[in-house]
Scaffold this motif. Structure first.
Motif, PDB file in Angstrom:
ATOM      1  N   ASN A   1      -9.732  -0.778  26.753  1.00  0.00           N
ATOM      2  CA  ASN A   1      -9.643  -0.745  28.227  1.00  0.00           C
ATOM      3  C   ASN A   1      -9.350  -2.138  28.793  1.00  0.00           C
ATOM      4  OD1 ASN A   1     -10.368   1.950  27.976  1.00  0.00           O
ATOM      5  ND2 ASN A   1     -12.530   1.547  28.384  1.00  0.00           N
ATOM      6  N   GLU A   2      -8.413  -2.843  28.162  1.00  0.00           N
ATOM      7  CA  GLU A   2      -8.143  -4.227  28.558  1.00  0.00           C
ATOM      8  C   GLU A   2      -6.963  -4.304  29.515  1.00  0.00           C
ATOM      9  OE1 GLU A   2      -8.195  -8.385  26.122  1.00  0.00           O
ATOM     10  OE2 GLU A   2      -6.705  -6.921  25.482  1.00  0.00           O
ATOM     11  N   CYS A   3      -5.745  -4.179  29.040  1.00  0.00           N
ATOM     12  CA  CYS A   3      -4.548  -4.228  29.891  1.00  0.00           C
ATOM     13  C   CYS A   3      -3.732  -2.958  29.650  1.00  0.00           C
ATOM     14  CB  CYS A   3      -3.684  -5.441  29.564  1.00  0.00           C
ATOM     15  SG  CYS A   3      -4.495  -7.028  29.766  1.00  0.00           S
ATOM     16  N   PRO A   4      -3.365  -2.226  30.695  1.00  0.00           N
ATOM     17  CA  PRO A   4      -2.529  -1.040  30.490  1.00  0.00           C
ATOM     18  C   PRO A   4      -1.126  -1.442  30.064  1.00  0.00           C
ATOM     19  CG  PRO A   4      -2.803  -1.471  32.830  1.00  0.00           C
ATOM     20  CD  PRO A   4      -3.692  -2.436  32.113  1.00  0.00           C
ATOM     21  N   VAL A   5      -0.555  -0.688  29.138  1.00  0.00           N
ATOM     22  CA  VAL A   5       0.826  -0.902  28.708  1.00  0.00           C
ATOM     23  C   VAL A   5       1.683   0.152  29.398  1.00  0.00           C
ATOM     24  CG1 VAL A   5       2.433  -0.942  26.764  1.00  0.00           C
ATOM     25  CG2 VAL A   5       0.111  -1.859  26.491  1.00  0.00           C
ATOM     26  N   ILE A   6       2.592  -0.312  30.270  1.00  0.00           N
ATOM     27  CA  ILE A   6       3.322   0.617  31.122  1.00  0.00           C
ATOM     28  C   ILE A   6       4.830   0.542  30.873  1.00  0.00           C
ATOM     29  CG2 ILE A   6       1.545   0.466  32.911  1.00  0.00           C
ATOM     30  CD1 ILE A   6       3.463  -1.297  34.535  1.00  0.00           C
ATOM     31  N   GLU A   7       5.504   1.631  31.216  1.00  0.00           N
ATOM     32  CA  GLU A   7       6.962   1.713  31.160  1.00  0.00           C
ATOM     33  C   GLU A   7       7.432   2.344  32.466  1.00  0.00           C
ATOM     34  OE1 GLU A   7      10.405   3.170  28.024  1.00  0.00           O
ATOM     35  OE2 GLU A   7       8.493   4.241  28.051  1.00  0.00           O
ATOM     36  N   PHE A   8       8.484   1.788  33.054  1.00  0.00           N
ATOM     37  CA  PHE A   8       8.936   2.262  34.354  1.00  0.00           C
ATOM     38  C   PHE A   8       9.922   3.415  34.237  1.00  0.00           C
ATOM     39  CE2 PHE A   8       7.309  -1.897  35.477  1.00  0.00           C
ATOM     40  CZ  PHE A   8       6.641  -1.624  36.657  1.00  0.00           C
TER      41      PHE A   8
ATOM     42  N   SER B   1      11.749  -1.180  27.554  1.00  0.00           N
ATOM     43  CA  SER B   1      11.016  -2.316  28.128  1.00  0.00           C
ATOM     44  C   SER B   1       9.642  -1.860  28.599  1.00  0.00           C
ATOM     45  CB  SER B   1      11.813  -2.895  29.299  1.00  0.00           C
ATOM     46  OG  SER B   1      11.204  -4.047  29.804  1.00  0.00           O
ATOM     47  N   ARG B   2       8.624  -2.394  27.960  1.00  0.00           N
ATOM     48  CA  ARG B   2       7.238  -2.065  28.316  1.00  0.00           C
ATOM     49  C   ARG B   2       6.468  -3.350  28.609  1.00  0.00           C
ATOM     50  NH1 ARG B   2       5.862   2.726  23.823  1.00  0.00           N
ATOM     51  NH2 ARG B   2       7.548   4.137  24.507  1.00  0.00           N
ATOM     52  N   TYR B   3       5.428  -3.224  29.436  1.00  0.00           N
ATOM     53  CA  TYR B   3       4.680  -4.390  29.903  1.00  0.00           C
ATOM     54  C   TYR B   3       3.178  -4.129  29.787  1.00  0.00           C
ATOM     55  CZ  TYR B   3       9.196  -5.401  32.047  1.00  0.00           C
ATOM     56  OH  TYR B   3      10.534  -5.620  32.255  1.00  0.00           O
ATOM     57  N   ALA B   4       2.454  -5.098  29.214  1.00  0.00           N
ATOM     58  CA  ALA B   4       0.991  -5.085  29.230  1.00  0.00           C
ATOM     59  C   ALA B   4       0.550  -5.917  30.423  1.00  0.00           C
ATOM     60  CB  ALA B   4       0.419  -5.667  27.938  1.00  0.00           C
ATOM     61  N   VAL B   5      -0.079  -5.278  31.404  1.00  0.00           N
ATOM     62  CA  VAL B   5      -0.298  -5.903  32.719  1.00  0.00           C
ATOM     63  C   VAL B   5      -1.760  -6.293  32.911  1.00  0.00           C
ATOM     64  CG1 VAL B   5       0.122  -5.728  35.189  1.00  0.00           C
ATOM     65  CG2 VAL B   5       1.522  -4.386  33.594  1.00  0.00           C
ATOM     66  N   ALA B   6      -2.041  -7.589  32.814  1.00  0.00           N
ATOM     67  CA  ALA B   6      -3.388  -8.084  33.100  1.00  0.00           C
ATOM     68  C   ALA B   6      -3.696  -7.939  34.584  1.00  0.00           C
ATOM     69  CB  ALA B   6      -3.503  -9.549  32.687  1.00  0.00           C
ATOM     70  N   GLN B   7      -4.942  -7.609  34.891  1.00  0.00           N
ATOM     71  CA  GLN B   7      -5.443  -7.459  36.255  1.00  0.00           C
ATOM     72  C   GLN B   7      -4.838  -6.272  37.008  1.00  0.00           C
ATOM     73  OE1 GLN B   7      -8.158  -9.270  37.865  1.00  0.00           O
ATOM     74  NE2 GLN B   7      -8.392  -9.419  35.651  1.00  0.00           N
ATOM     75  N   MET B   8      -4.221  -5.351  36.298  1.00  0.00           N
ATOM     76  CA  MET B   8      -3.959  -4.020  36.873  1.00  0.00           C
ATOM     77  C   MET B   8      -5.210  -3.228  36.552  1.00  0.00           C
ATOM     78  SD  MET B   8      -0.784  -1.419  36.131  1.00  0.00           S
ATOM     79  CE  MET B   8      -1.084   0.342  36.201  1.00  0.00           C
ATOM     80  N   LYS B   9      -6.185  -3.387  37.411  1.00  0.00           N
ATOM     81  CA  LYS B   9      -7.558  -3.058  37.054  1.00  0.00           C
ATOM     82  C   LYS B   9      -8.143  -1.874  37.810  1.00  0.00           C
ATOM     83  CE  LYS B   9     -12.163  -5.278  37.150  1.00  0.00           C
ATOM     84  NZ  LYS B   9     -12.878  -6.559  37.347  1.00  0.00           N
ATOM     85  N   TYR B  10      -8.149  -1.953  39.127  1.00  0.00           N
ATOM     86  CA  TYR B  10      -8.989  -1.057  39.925  1.00  0.00           C
ATOM     87  C   TYR B  10      -8.314   0.283  40.201  1.00  0.00           C
ATOM     88  CZ  TYR B  10     -11.834  -5.184  40.885  1.00  0.00           C
ATOM     89  OH  TYR B  10     -12.630  -6.294  40.763  1.00  0.00           O
ATOM     90  N   LEU B  11      -9.122   1.328  40.200  1.00  0.00           N
ATOM     91  CA  LEU B  11      -8.708   2.664  40.578  1.00  0.00           C
ATOM     92  C   LEU B  11      -9.822   3.316  41.398  1.00  0.00           C
ATOM     93  CD1 LEU B  11      -6.632   4.951  40.318  1.00  0.00           C
ATOM     94  CD2 LEU B  11      -7.826   5.677  38.245  1.00  0.00           C
ATOM     95  N   PRO B  12      -9.628   3.430  42.733  1.00  0.00           N
ATOM     96  CA  PRO B  12      -8.448   3.038  43.508  1.00  0.00           C
ATOM     97  C   PRO B  12      -8.337   1.527  43.651  1.00  0.00           C
ATOM     98  CG  PRO B  12     -10.178   3.779  44.984  1.00  0.00           C
ATOM     99  CD  PRO B  12     -10.679   4.037  43.586  1.00  0.00           C
ATOM    100  N   ASP B  13      -7.121   1.078  43.963  1.00  0.00           N
ATOM    101  CA  ASP B  13      -6.824  -0.342  44.063  1.00  0.00           C
ATOM    102  C   ASP B  13      -7.181  -0.859  45.451  1.00  0.00           C
ATOM    103  OD1 ASP B  13      -5.806  -2.884  43.850  1.00  0.00           O
ATOM    104  OD2 ASP B  13      -3.693  -2.275  43.862  1.00  0.00           O
ATOM    105  N   PRO B  14      -8.124  -1.822  45.555  1.00  0.00           N
ATOM    106  CA  PRO B  14      -8.484  -2.351  46.879  1.00  0.00           C
ATOM    107  C   PRO B  14      -7.307  -2.983  47.621  1.00  0.00           C
ATOM    108  CG  PRO B  14     -10.142  -2.973  45.256  1.00  0.00           C
ATOM    109  CD  PRO B  14      -8.985  -2.394  44.499  1.00  0.00           C
ATOM    110  N   ALA B  15      -6.283  -3.428  46.890  1.00  0.00           N
ATOM    111  CA  ALA B  15      -5.110  -4.042  47.518  1.00  0.00           C
ATOM    112  C   ALA B  15      -4.085  -3.004  47.970  1.00  0.00           C
ATOM    113  CB  ALA B  15      -4.454  -5.043  46.568  1.00  0.00           C
TER     114      ALA B  15
END
Length: 266
Positions: free
Chosen positions: A168-175, A207-221
């Motif tokens: 549960n560290e950084c999500p790996v995402i693909e657009f 192209s995939r990205y491991a995104v640090a600080q994509m953290k909160y659900l729901p996102d306060p921002a």
């Protein structure tokens, strides 16, 4: 007064925590020496606003209430002051936010009584930091097979969460290969293929990205929103060539530049 005393009175724990983590990360990467030049401060503010304008510029009151905007503006001013940043650009809005919160009786009687002290405190010169802030831990509440919308400059990009790094560290995402002017629903994106990255040799690769600080659900921002969970089928990448490495390491701020590059021909 102390910064934390003011922040505690906002009764918005996760908003404050998320904002503080944003400033800490932005300051840590941007601060070459103790204190900080004007260019550094401008860079930090640009990064903060690139994410938190999703709250400040949201017009739908069902998405973001007036009180939440006011708390965000005030918390932003207090935290920036704590980190030694010049807050002249946001100070007038923060002072108005204090009055608005009191007029709507959104906070405690103690907040109202101490409002003159809070205003005076925010108008004192901030003390420059002597060292970089501690980087916040990387953790995520997003899960594999989530489909999420990520807002950047009033455009909405959609990503599929394949896995995470560590535990549960950084999500790996693909657009997905689509850009929207609204938060799309699952039906609007399910048939879209994956978006590939264009390389100088003319090839278009996964192209995939491991995104640090994509953290909160729901996102306060209000920047990252869950569209659907447990979506078994990821976007098709059959039309793309093999990726170089498993994924690129990035964070919630640097990802925005990656979006500009990834979708530069859109």
């Amino acid at each position: 007064m102390k910064h934390q005393q003011i922040l505690d009175k906002l009764a918005a724990r996760f908003l404050v925590q998320a904002l503080d983590e944003s400033f800490a990360r932005a300051m840590n990467w941007s601060m070459p020496t103790k204190g900080g030049s004007l260019d550094m401060q401008n860079q930090v503010w640009q990064q903060i606003l690139s994410r938190w304008n999703c709250v400040l510029q949201e017009e739908d009151k069902k998405e973001v209430s007036a009180a939440y905007k006011q708390k965000t503006i005030l918390a932003m001013a207090v935290i920036a002051h704590k980190y030694g940043l010049n807050i002249d650009s946001i100070l007038p809005q923060a002072l108005v936010a204090i009055d608005a919160l009191n007029a709507a009786v959104e906070l405690s009687d103690d907040f109202e009584r101490r409002s003159p002290q809070i205003k005076a405190f925010l108008q004192t010169p901030p003390q420059p930091l002597k060292r970089r802030p501690i980087m916040p831990d990387n953790i995520t509440f997003f899960r594999p097979q989530d489909v999420v919308s990520i807002q950047y400059q009033k455009r909405f990009y959609v990503a599929y969460v394949h896995c995470d790094t560590g535990i549960n560290e950084c999500p790996v995402i693909e657009f997905y290969d689509g850009v929207f002017d609204h938060v799309p629903n699952l039906e609007e994106v399910q048939k879209l293929p994956a978006r590939g990255a264009h390389y100088q040799d003319g090839r278009v690769r996964i192209s995939r990205y491991a995104v640090a600080q994509m953290k909160y659900l729901p996102d306060p921002a209000n920047q990252v929103k869950l569209i659907a969970a447990a979506v078994a089928q990821p976007p098709s990448s059959k039309h793309l060539e093999t990726s170089i490495g498993l994924y690129a390491l990035t964070d919630i701020f640097a990802l925005q530049k990656a979006l500009e590059y990834l979708f530069q021909t859109t």
